[in-house]
Write an enzyme that holds these catalytic residues in place. Sequence first.
Site, short mmCIF file in Angstrom:
data_model
loop_
_atom_site.label_atom_id
_atom_site.label_comp_id
_atom_site.label_asym_id
_atom_site.label_seq_id
_atom_site.Cartn_x
_atom_site.Cartn_y
_atom_site.Cartn_z
N GLY A 14 0.78 -1.24 0.00
CA GLY A 14 0.00 0.00 0.00
C GLY A 14 0.81 1.28 0.00
CG ASN A 16 1.85 3.30 -5.90
OD1 ASN A 16 2.22 4.36 -6.41
ND2 ASN A 16 2.49 2.15 -6.09
CG HIS A 111 2.35 -2.45 -14.87
ND1 HIS A 111 2.19 -3.63 -14.17
CD2 HIS A 111 3.35 -2.67 -15.77
CE1 HIS A 111 3.05 -4.52 -14.63
NE2 HIS A 111 3.75 -3.97 -15.60
C1 GAR Z 1 3.58 -1.19 -7.32
O1 GAR Z 1 4.89 -1.18 -7.80
C2 GAR Z 1 2.59 -1.23 -8.47
O2 GAR Z 1 3.01 -0.49 -9.58
C3 GAR Z 1 2.54 -2.70 -8.78
O3 GAR Z 1 2.52 -3.31 -7.51
C4 GAR Z 1 3.26 -2.51 -6.61
C5 GAR Z 1 2.40 -2.28 -5.39
O4 GAR Z 1 3.15 -1.63 -4.39
N1 GAR Z 1 1.38 -3.03 -9.57
C6 GAR Z 1 1.39 -3.95 -10.53
O5 GAR Z 1 2.36 -4.65 -10.77
C7 GAR Z 1 0.10 -4.09 -11.29
N2 GAR Z 1 0.26 -4.96 -12.39
P1 GAR Z 1 2.40 -0.82 -3.26
O6 GAR Z 1 1.41 -1.80 -2.62
O7 GAR Z 1 3.48 -0.43 -2.30
O8 GAR Z 1 1.71 0.35 -3.88
#
Ligand code: GAR
Length: 215
Positions: A14, A16, A111
Amino acid sequence: MAVLKVAILISGRGSNMQALIDAAHQPGYPAKIVCVISNLAEAEGLTKASKNNIPIAIVNHRDFKNRELFEHELDKRLKDFGAELICLAGFMRLLTPWFVERWRDKLINIHPSLLPSYPGLDTHKRAIAEGVKFAGCTVHFVRAEMDHGPIIIQAAVPVYPDDSEETLAARVLKIEHRIYPDTVLAIAEGRVNVYQERVFIADSVPPRESSINPI
Ligand code: GAR
């Protein structure tokens, strides 16, 4: 200007989500986070959301017989929270065409690659293996195909010869945290339009009165 009601869907850390919450706390930011929903009860992001006093919900996909039933429940919760825009932020479930169409152009994803390159998992590993010189991240409207849809904002970073998956992921994550709130801002300001599956972003303009500047 009316404030846009934003729901965030997560499955994990989480970070982002946190960037979106922090942006929404800024005075004058035209969006409010109305809920954070996770498909996994153990998602770290849920604790972070609660600490920020954001309503949370868990809709565990394993509690449903099939994807459709899971998504109907998700849809109901989102409607109950009054969501107008959904941000996928590390939400690791592929959504069906039914859900994607229901929220068409109101459902966005981040992404960690310069799409359409490297959709799916192991993005950074594959980019390093192929020797690309630039990596980055993309925010896009969601379509039924995974990590696919009209691109709203992208940002790029260099890939260095000694990068590992971890160092590259960390460099990309920093810019993810910038472009996701920027995207939500532009959408909340009504500046983002989709035309023939391409996104056009209108410039930010000052209100009409203040732009009249007699010489
Ligand atoms: C982030 O790097 C996001 O871009 C990626 O998962 C991570 C989540 O991190 N999403 C994908 O790969 C979607 N295909 P977070 O939970 O710390 O935001």
